[in-house]
Motif scaffolding. Structure first.
Motif, PDB file in Angstrom:
ATOM      1  N   VAL A 196      15.847  -9.716  -5.022  1.00 12.01           N
ATOM      2  CA  VAL A 196      16.039 -10.893  -4.496  1.00 12.01           C
ATOM      3  C   VAL A 196      17.813 -10.229  -3.910  1.00 12.01           C
ATOM      4  CG1 VAL A 196      18.098 -12.796  -4.953  1.00 12.01           C
ATOM      5  CG2 VAL A 196      15.715 -11.847  -6.224  1.00 12.01           C
ATOM      6  N   SER A 197      18.352 -10.522  -2.624  1.00 12.45           N
ATOM      7  CA  SER A 197      18.943 -10.358  -2.491  1.00 12.45           C
ATOM      8  C   SER A 197      19.930 -11.386  -1.539  1.00 12.45           C
ATOM      9  CB  SER A 197      19.004  -9.300  -0.828  1.00 12.45           C
ATOM     10  OG  SER A 197      18.266  -7.553  -1.564  1.00 12.45           O
ATOM     11  N   LYS A 198      21.314 -11.567  -1.620  1.00 11.47           N
ATOM     12  CA  LYS A 198      22.485 -11.596  -0.471  1.00 11.47           C
ATOM     13  C   LYS A 198      23.201 -11.601  -0.132  1.00 11.47           C
ATOM     14  CE  LYS A 198      25.423 -16.057  -0.520  1.00 11.47           C
ATOM     15  NZ  LYS A 198      24.278 -17.262   0.189  1.00 11.47           N
ATOM     16  N   LYS A 207      11.682 -11.130  -1.869  1.00  9.81           N
ATOM     17  CA  LYS A 207      10.992  -9.649  -0.987  1.00  9.81           C
ATOM     18  C   LYS A 207      10.170  -9.218  -1.821  1.00  9.81           C
ATOM     19  CE  LYS A 207      15.188  -8.377   1.021  1.00  9.81           C
ATOM     20  NZ  LYS A 207      15.838  -7.141   1.817  1.00  9.81           N
ATOM     21  N   LEU A 208       9.084  -8.770  -1.860  1.00 15.97           N
ATOM     22  CA  LEU A 208       7.573  -8.715  -2.707  1.00 15.97           C
ATOM     23  C   LEU A 208       6.864  -7.863  -2.213  1.00 15.97           C
ATOM     24  CD1 LEU A 208       6.156  -8.732  -5.304  1.00 15.97           C
ATOM     25  CD2 LEU A 208       4.535 -11.191  -3.730  1.00 15.97           C
ATOM     26  N   GLY A 209       6.529  -6.317  -2.421  1.00 21.84           N
ATOM     27  CA  GLY A 209       6.702  -5.352  -1.432  1.00 21.84           C
ATOM     28  C   GLY A 209       5.172  -5.022  -2.406  1.00 21.84           C
ATOM     29  N   LEU A 210       3.839  -4.162  -2.232  1.00 24.03           N
ATOM     30  CA  LEU A 210       2.864  -3.710  -2.489  1.00 24.03           C
ATOM     31  C   LEU A 210       2.815  -2.225  -2.258  1.00 24.03           C
ATOM     32  CD1 LEU A 210       1.266  -4.240  -5.011  1.00 24.03           C
ATOM     33  CD2 LEU A 210      -0.974  -5.760  -3.366  1.00 24.03           C
ATOM     34  N   PHE A 215      -5.698   7.383  -2.035  1.00 27.52           N
ATOM     35  CA  PHE A 215      -6.585   8.877  -2.725  1.00 27.52           C
ATOM     36  C   PHE A 215      -5.351   9.731  -2.676  1.00 27.52           C
ATOM     37  CE2 PHE A 215      -8.675   8.058   1.003  1.00 27.52           C
ATOM     38  CZ  PHE A 215      -8.453   9.102   2.005  1.00 27.52           C
ATOM     39  N   ASP A 216      -4.749  10.868  -2.969  1.00 25.72           N
ATOM     40  CA  ASP A 216      -3.788  11.818  -3.119  1.00 25.72           C
ATOM     41  C   ASP A 216      -3.698  11.999  -2.137  1.00 25.72           C
ATOM     42  OD1 ASP A 216      -3.715  12.116  -5.347  1.00 25.72           O
ATOM     43  OD2 ASP A 216      -4.717  13.890  -5.955  1.00 25.72           O
ATOM     44  N   LEU A 217      -4.178  11.391  -0.498  1.00 24.14           N
ATOM     45  CA  LEU A 217      -3.597  12.278   0.727  1.00 24.14           C
ATOM     46  C   LEU A 217      -2.722  10.408   0.911  1.00 24.14           C
ATOM     47  CD1 LEU A 217      -3.480  13.417   2.624  1.00 24.14           C
ATOM     48  CD2 LEU A 217      -5.898  12.783   4.349  1.00 24.14           C
ATOM     49  N   LEU A 218      -3.942   9.104   0.666  1.00 24.53           N
ATOM     50  CA  LEU A 218      -2.899   8.030   1.503  1.00 24.53           C
ATOM     51  C   LEU A 218      -3.081   6.798   0.692  1.00 24.53           C
ATOM     52  CD1 LEU A 218      -3.597   5.915   3.811  1.00 24.53           C
ATOM     53  CD2 LEU A 218      -5.950   5.521   3.411  1.00 24.53           C
ATOM     54  N   SER A 219      -1.542   6.383   1.167  1.00 20.57           N
ATOM     55  CA  SER A 219      -1.207   5.191   0.739  1.00 20.57           C
ATOM     56  C   SER A 219      -0.848   3.947   1.216  1.00 20.57           C
ATOM     57  CB  SER A 219      -0.173   5.246  -0.964  1.00 20.57           C
ATOM     58  OG  SER A 219      -0.043   5.929  -0.934  1.00 20.57           O
ATOM     59  N   ILE A 220      -1.287   2.811   1.208  1.00 23.84           N
ATOM     60  CA  ILE A 220      -1.362   1.734   2.018  1.00 23.84           C
ATOM     61  C   ILE A 220      -0.551   0.450   1.419  1.00 23.84           C
ATOM     62  CG2 ILE A 220      -3.754   1.862   3.195  1.00 23.84           C
ATOM     63  CD1 ILE A 220      -4.592  -0.127   0.964  1.00 23.84           C
ATOM     64  N   ARG A 221       0.155   0.013   2.159  1.00 24.30           N
ATOM     65  CA  ARG A 221       1.240  -1.165   2.076  1.00 24.30           C
ATOM     66  C   ARG A 221       1.398  -2.433   3.012  1.00 24.30           C
ATOM     67  NH1 ARG A 221       4.230   4.400   3.081  1.00 24.30           N
ATOM     68  NH2 ARG A 221       3.681   5.716   1.425  1.00 24.30           N
ATOM     69  N   GLY A 222       1.806  -2.931   1.632  1.00 22.84           N
ATOM     70  CA  GLY A 222       2.410  -4.318   2.856  1.00 22.84           C
ATOM     71  C   GLY A 222       3.844  -4.537   1.488  1.00 22.84           C
ATOM     72  N   GLY A 223       3.743  -5.914   2.870  1.00 17.40           N
ATOM     73  CA  GLY A 223       5.003  -6.917   2.071  1.00 17.40           C
ATOM     74  C   GLY A 223       5.398  -8.132   2.530  1.00 17.40           C
ATOM     75  N   LEU A 224       6.547  -9.232   1.927  1.00 27.27           N
ATOM     76  CA  LEU A 224       6.474 -10.471   2.622  1.00 27.27           C
ATOM     77  C   LEU A 224       8.051 -10.629   2.528  1.00 27.27           C
ATOM     78  CD1 LEU A 224       3.243 -13.198   1.634  1.00 27.27           C
ATOM     79  CD2 LEU A 224       4.485 -11.931   4.056  1.00 27.27           C
ATOM     80  N   SER A 225       8.900 -10.918   3.296  1.00 22.93           N
ATOM     81  CA  SER A 225      10.034 -10.988   2.881  1.00 22.93           C
ATOM     82  C   SER A 225      10.639 -13.223   3.578  1.00 22.93           C
ATOM     83  CB  SER A 225      11.581 -10.546   3.648  1.00 22.93           C
ATOM     84  OG  SER A 225      10.783 -10.458   4.774  1.00 22.93           O
ATOM     85  N   ALA A 226      11.610 -13.676   2.595  1.00 23.91           N
ATOM     86  CA  ALA A 226      11.858 -15.346   2.684  1.00 23.91           C
ATOM     87  C   ALA A 226      12.829 -15.779   3.933  1.00 23.91           C
ATOM     88  CB  ALA A 226      12.012 -16.126   1.709  1.00 23.91           C
ATOM     89  N   LYS A 227      13.769 -14.608   3.867  1.00 26.63           N
ATOM     90  CA  LYS A 227      14.900 -15.306   4.914  1.00 26.63           C
ATOM     91  C   LYS A 227      15.194 -14.280   4.820  1.00 26.63           C
ATOM     92  CE  LYS A 227      14.406 -19.397   3.304  1.00 26.63           C
ATOM     93  NZ  LYS A 227      14.822 -20.739   3.465  1.00 26.63           N
ATOM     94  N   PRO A 228      15.517 -14.003   6.637  1.00 26.66           N
ATOM     95  CA  PRO A 228      13.899 -15.107   7.635  1.00 26.66           C
ATOM     96  C   PRO A 228      12.349 -14.257   6.603  1.00 26.66           C
ATOM     97  CG  PRO A 228      15.446 -12.955   8.837  1.00 26.66           C
ATOM     98  CD  PRO A 228      15.094 -13.119   7.495  1.00 26.66           C
ATOM     99  N   PHE A 229      11.599 -15.199   7.545  1.00 31.91           N
ATOM    100  CA  PHE A 229      10.012 -14.990   6.359  1.00 31.91           C
ATOM    101  C   PHE A 229       9.845 -13.551   8.144  1.00 31.91           C
ATOM    102  CE2 PHE A 229       5.821 -15.129   7.677  1.00 31.91           C
ATOM    103  CZ  PHE A 229       5.487 -15.161   6.376  1.00 31.91           C
ATOM    104  N   LYS A 230       9.645 -12.720   7.028  1.00 30.63           N
ATOM    105  CA  LYS A 230       9.132 -11.372   8.378  1.00 30.63           C
ATOM    106  C   LYS A 230       7.666 -11.156   7.242  1.00 30.63           C
ATOM    107  CE  LYS A 230      13.251  -9.978   9.759  1.00 30.63           C
ATOM    108  NZ  LYS A 230      14.285  -8.492   9.795  1.00 30.63           N
ATOM    109  N   GLN A 231       6.974 -10.572   7.581  1.00 34.89           N
ATOM    110  CA  GLN A 231       5.539  -9.128   7.586  1.00 34.89           C
ATOM    111  C   GLN A 231       5.756  -8.768   7.543  1.00 34.89           C
ATOM    112  OE1 GLN A 231       2.266 -12.300   8.643  1.00 34.89           O
ATOM    113  NE2 GLN A 231       3.277 -13.041   9.336  1.00 34.89           N
ATOM    114  N   HIS A 232       5.471  -7.139   6.768  1.00 26.70           N
ATOM    115  CA  HIS A 232       5.092  -5.859   6.703  1.00 26.70           C
ATOM    116  C   HIS A 232       4.082  -5.468   6.168  1.00 26.70           C
ATOM    117  CE1 HIS A 232       9.882  -6.601   6.533  1.00 26.70           C
ATOM    118  NE2 HIS A 232       9.339  -7.418   6.192  1.00 26.70           N
TER     119      HIS A 232
END
Length: 266
Positions: A196-198, A207-210, A215-232
């Protein structure tokens, strides 16, 4: 096109925090840097570097807005000395007629196995062709605490003393923000992070991220932020001491901002 660049810059220049560079891993998780251990924590919560296993260095590049002319370049590095960590970072944002740069030096110390404190000293510079340049200094402070092997919490503030640039030729400010967040490892393969940022004079951002380690070689990631709304979204590749991370952020007004970083752990 140059006129459009200037318009976009001057519409956003009163708060230059949008160009703070957290690296592809944290960016792909919706800029969740409060309670995530990462080399690029130097640009978010610097207390997070006190839980790194090794000294490391990383370089990255981000493309912004409507053209490859507007970009961010950054480099970060950390040296570990037992429970003491020294860090340095540099970033530059802009194009030929306008650019912002920041140099930061960090000291972070871990107390015991679960708690750390850190301090960032920042030097800022802003240049606009035909207008001149401005300089400023600021301090960031961060704390990080591991409740157990699964849960961590962290908090940091950027420029709490509200330092300013040394000129008023533009209405630019060194941003002041307050941030608190947590991270949770339900399994060894999954990381969930929130922050939570102000920023002063701005709405509260959640913001919420995952992150999922396929496996050891590869990681995948995603997330959403609210103000402003962004997709990651992004992914990381790890091979021995080398790391390559890629990410993109989508803003409904500005489009996609892809980035890549290459790092090495000593």
């Amino acid at each position: 096109m140059k006129i459009l660049y200037y318009l976009l810059i001057f519409l956003s220049v009163s708060h230059v925090y949008a160009q703070n560079n957290l690296g592809p891993r944290l960016s792909s998780m919706a800029d969740n840097g409060a309670a995530v251990v990462d080399l690029w924590s130097l640009q978010a919560n610097p207390a997070g570097i006190a839980f790194l296993d090794h000294s490391a260095i990383s370089l990255n590049y981000i493309r912004h807005l409507l053209s490859t002319e507007i970009s961010t370049q950054g480099v970060v590095g950390v040296l570990a000395f037992g429970r003491d960590y020294l860090g340095a970072s540099f970033q530059r944002y802009g194009f030929s007629a306008y650019n912002e740069s920041k140099v930061a030096f960090t000291y972070s110390k871990r107390f015991g196995e679960d708690f750390s404190l850190a301090l960032n000293a920042n030097y800022h510079q802003l240049r606009i062709t035909s207008y001149g340049s401005a300089k400023g200094f600021s301090i960031d402070v961060g704390i990080f605490y591991r409740l157990n092997k699964s849960f961590s919490i962290g908090a940091f503030t950027n420029n709490p003393s509200r330092q300013k640039f040394n000129t008023d030729f533009v209405a630019a400010k060194i941003p002041t923000s307050f941030n608190i967040g947590g991270s949770y490892h339900p399994t060894d393969k999954v990381l969930i992070a929130t922050t939570v940022s102000k920023f002063l004079d701005q709405s509260i951002d959640f913001k919420l991220g995952l992150e999922y380690n396929v496996f050891d070689l590869l990681s995948i990631r995603g997330g959403l932020s609210a103000k402003p709304f962004k997709q990651h979204f992004g992914f990381g590749l790890n091979y021995k001491n080398f790391v390559m991370d890629m990410a993109t952020t989508y803003d409904v007004n500005l489009g996609y901002a892809p980035q890549v970083a290459i790092g090495y752990a000593f």
